[in-house]
Design an enzyme around this catalytic site. Structure first.
Site, PDB file in Angstrom:
ATOM      1  N   HIS A  24       0.809  -1.227   0.000  1.00  0.00           N
ATOM      2  CA  HIS A  24       0.000   0.000   0.000  1.00  0.00           C
ATOM      3  C   HIS A  24       0.844   1.279   0.000  1.00  0.00           C
ATOM      4  CE1 HIS A  24       0.257  -0.079   4.400  1.00  0.00           C
ATOM      5  NE2 HIS A  24      -0.622  -1.042   4.551  1.00  0.00           N
ATOM      6  N   HIS A  78      -5.063  -9.779  13.806  1.00  0.00           N
ATOM      7  CA  HIS A  78      -5.172  -8.511  13.052  1.00  0.00           C
ATOM      8  C   HIS A  78      -6.131  -8.723  11.885  1.00  0.00           C
ATOM      9  CE1 HIS A  78      -4.158  -4.718  11.381  1.00  0.00           C
ATOM     10  NE2 HIS A  78      -3.021  -5.019  10.785  1.00  0.00           N
ATOM     11  N   GLU A  80      -6.279  -6.800   9.113  1.00  0.00           N
ATOM     12  CA  GLU A  80      -5.753  -6.426   7.792  1.00  0.00           C
ATOM     13  C   GLU A  80      -5.497  -7.685   6.964  1.00  0.00           C
ATOM     14  OE1 GLU A  80      -2.467  -3.636   7.823  1.00  0.00           O
ATOM     15  OE2 GLU A  80      -3.004  -2.930   5.822  1.00  0.00           O
ATOM     16  N   ASP A  82      -3.485  -8.878   4.845  1.00  0.00           N
ATOM     17  CA  ASP A  82      -2.236  -9.645   4.686  1.00  0.00           C
ATOM     18  C   ASP A  82      -2.154 -10.754   5.735  1.00  0.00           C
ATOM     19  OD1 ASP A  82      -2.036  -7.403   6.398  1.00  0.00           O
ATOM     20  OD2 ASP A  82       0.135  -7.357   6.286  1.00  0.00           O
ATOM     21  N   HIS A 144      -0.904  -1.097  14.349  1.00  0.00           N
ATOM     22  CA  HIS A 144      -1.270   0.193  13.820  1.00  0.00           C
ATOM     23  C   HIS A 144      -2.755   0.287  13.436  1.00  0.00           C
ATOM     24  CE1 HIS A 144      -1.166  -1.114   9.378  1.00  0.00           C
ATOM     25  NE2 HIS A 144      -1.056  -2.201  10.111  1.00  0.00           N
ATOM     26  N   ASP A 163       2.134  -7.128  13.885  1.00  0.00           N
ATOM     27  CA  ASP A 163       2.876  -6.211  13.008  1.00  0.00           C
ATOM     28  C   ASP A 163       4.081  -5.575  13.720  1.00  0.00           C
ATOM     29  OD1 ASP A 163       1.588  -6.426  10.553  1.00  0.00           O
ATOM     30  OD2 ASP A 163       0.100  -4.892  11.009  1.00  0.00           O
ATOM     31  N   TYR A 191      10.219  -0.204   8.360  1.00  0.00           N
ATOM     32  CA  TYR A 191       8.876  -0.666   8.718  1.00  0.00           C
ATOM     33  C   TYR A 191       8.273   0.253   9.785  1.00  0.00           C
ATOM     34  CZ  TYR A 191       5.164  -3.966   9.759  1.00  0.00           C
ATOM     35  OH  TYR A 191       3.939  -4.557   9.929  1.00  0.00           O
ATOM     36  N   HIS A 222       5.750 -10.245  10.071  1.00  0.00           N
ATOM     37  CA  HIS A 222       6.492 -10.051   8.812  1.00  0.00           C
ATOM     38  C   HIS A 222       7.981 -10.211   9.094  1.00  0.00           C
ATOM     39  CE1 HIS A 222       3.039  -8.318   6.691  1.00  0.00           C
ATOM     40  NE2 HIS A 222       2.826  -7.540   7.725  1.00  0.00           N
TER      41      HIS A 222
HETATM   42 FE1  FEO Z   1      -1.291  -4.303   9.446  1.00  0.00          FE
HETATM   43 FE2  FEO Z   1       0.851  -6.732   8.350  1.00  0.00          FE
HETATM   44  O1  FEO Z   1      -0.749  -5.802   8.467  1.00  0.00           O
END
Ligand code: FEO
Length: 393
Positions: A24, A78, A80, A82, A144, A163, A191, A222
């Site tokens: 993004h 989370h 999101e 991903d 976040h 994250d 990051y 990640h």
């Molecule tokens: Fe906030 Fe890795 O997604």
């Protein structure tokens, strides 16, 4: 494709996104991973899933350890996508599994996946036993997204941090101890700068909650798993969350006919003369996410823009918009630029720096081309202002 054992009975079963170059808007030159973890105990738990197009990889890795239908809990740390993008897929294989998530997690997941019905909503520090392991959930609200949550296994001194502490790195290696340290920390910094920076106060709360915990391994969602460098990464998060900077400058600019570029280089000479390390970022060749990474520990931020159509040059305006959203604090700001007739860009840049509550040095503008006398004036004025603000140590 197989699972990777990170502790006895605990496996990494994630996906490696070697081709990812844009997350993004954040440039990810090294790709990324979506880290999913499998806890095999009396009850079997899967911690997070992966982006939808890597779901087959995740399932194959799980199958190398157990039959996915045996999964009892899916800990959705989370919303999101991903990390939630393969939830429906795994539920189709583990239809009796319950999703364990935070209160905001439940709200968000229901809005993403109306077909999923079975949730167990957990509060901050609530625990769940899987047999010999006790999982403690640590809500990481706004690190976040509102729904972020970490999971701590006290018997293993292991924190799944979600994250937080992530890095966008695709790699064969799973452990930080196996990976080049310099790249690891540069990517951790990038990051933080591009994802976590606006949420310093929330990061401090999470670090405070984690302080009493014995942590020997941090497994983020990640990149590499921190099997070492625990103190170092926590100290860096504490520094970044407090917006503590170094005597360092970043000069970010774009230019039309090289006049603003000449000013930018004159600005760099001032920092050089004062023994303040600096980096010059020309927005024609440096993307926003790399500029932000460079300013994360920089006390001085100088922004140069020509005036185009009575306004800020588009690339600089875009960068200022990006930087304002990420909200760096406690900086010294300086606006400069060349113009033809109106010169409107410079006060506009200066105003944005003021809105960020920077300590703003009076701006400097120049009509058309800066010759030697103009550059000398800029250097003298700026050097005087920097000397007033430079740390004496
Ligand atoms: Fe906030 Fe890795 O997604």
């Amino acid at each position: 494709m197989k699972a990777f054992k990170i502790k006895e009975n605990i496996y990494w079963v994630g996906g490696i996104d070697w081709d990812l170059r844009d997350f993004h808007g954040y440039t990810t030159e090294r790709g990324s991973t979506y880290n999913s973890y499998l806890i095999v105990d009396k009850k079997v738990a899967l911690v997070d899933t992966v982006k939808h197009y890597l779901s087959d990889d995740m399932v194959e890795r799980i199958k190398s350890v157990i039959d996915p239908s045996k999964i009892d809990y899916i800990i959705a740390q989370h919303v999101e996508m991903d990390h939630s993008g393969s939830l429906e897929k795994i539920i189709s294989l583990a239809p009796n599994a319950t999703i364990v998530t935070s209160p905001f997690g439940e709200k968000g997941l229901r809005q993403h996946f109306p077909s999923i019905k079975s949730y167990k909503v957990v509060k901050n520090l609530e625990t769940l036993s899987t047999g010999k392991y006790t999982l403690t959930f640590i809500l990481e609200n706004m690190v976040h997204w509102p729904d972020n949550m970490g999971t701590y296994i006290q018997e293993e001194n292991l924190l799944f941090s979600q994250d937080a502490f992530g890095q966008h790195i695709a790699s064969y290696q799973r452990f930080a101890s196996e990976y080049p340290e310099g790249i690891l920390f540069e990517e951790a910094k990038k990051y933080y700068a591009n994802i976590v920076l606006p949420y310093g106060n929330q990061v401090k709360k999470v670090l405070e909650q984690a302080k009493p915990l014995k942590i020997e391994m941090i497994a983020p969602s990640h990149g590499l798993i921190f099997d070492r460098y625990i103190d170092k990464i926590c100290e860096l998060y504490e520094k970044w969350a407090n917006n503590r900077t170094d005597e360092k400058a970043v000069i970010i600019y774009d230019t039309m006919w090289d006049s603003t570029k000449k000013l930018a280089h004159a600005v760099s000479e001032v920092f050089e003369s004062l023994d303040i390390p600096y980096e010059l970022c020309n927005l024609k060749v440096t993307n926003f996410s790399n500029c932000i990474t460079r300013l994360i520990d920089a006390k001085y931020i100088a922004i140069g823009s020509p005036t185009l159509n009575s306004s800020i040059y588009p690339s600089v305006a875009g960068f200022l918009n990006y930087m304002s959203g990420l909200c760096p604090k406690n900086r010294v700001g300086f606006a400069f630029g060349s113009y033809g007739w109106g010169g409107q860009s410079i006060p506009k840049v200066e105003e944005i720096l003021k809105q960020l509550n920077f300590d703003v040095i009076p701006s400097f503008s120049c009509q058309y081309i800066p010759f030697e006398d103009t550059l000398d004036k800029l250097k003298k004025n700026l050097a005087d202002e920097i000397l007033k603000r430079k740390d004496s140590k």
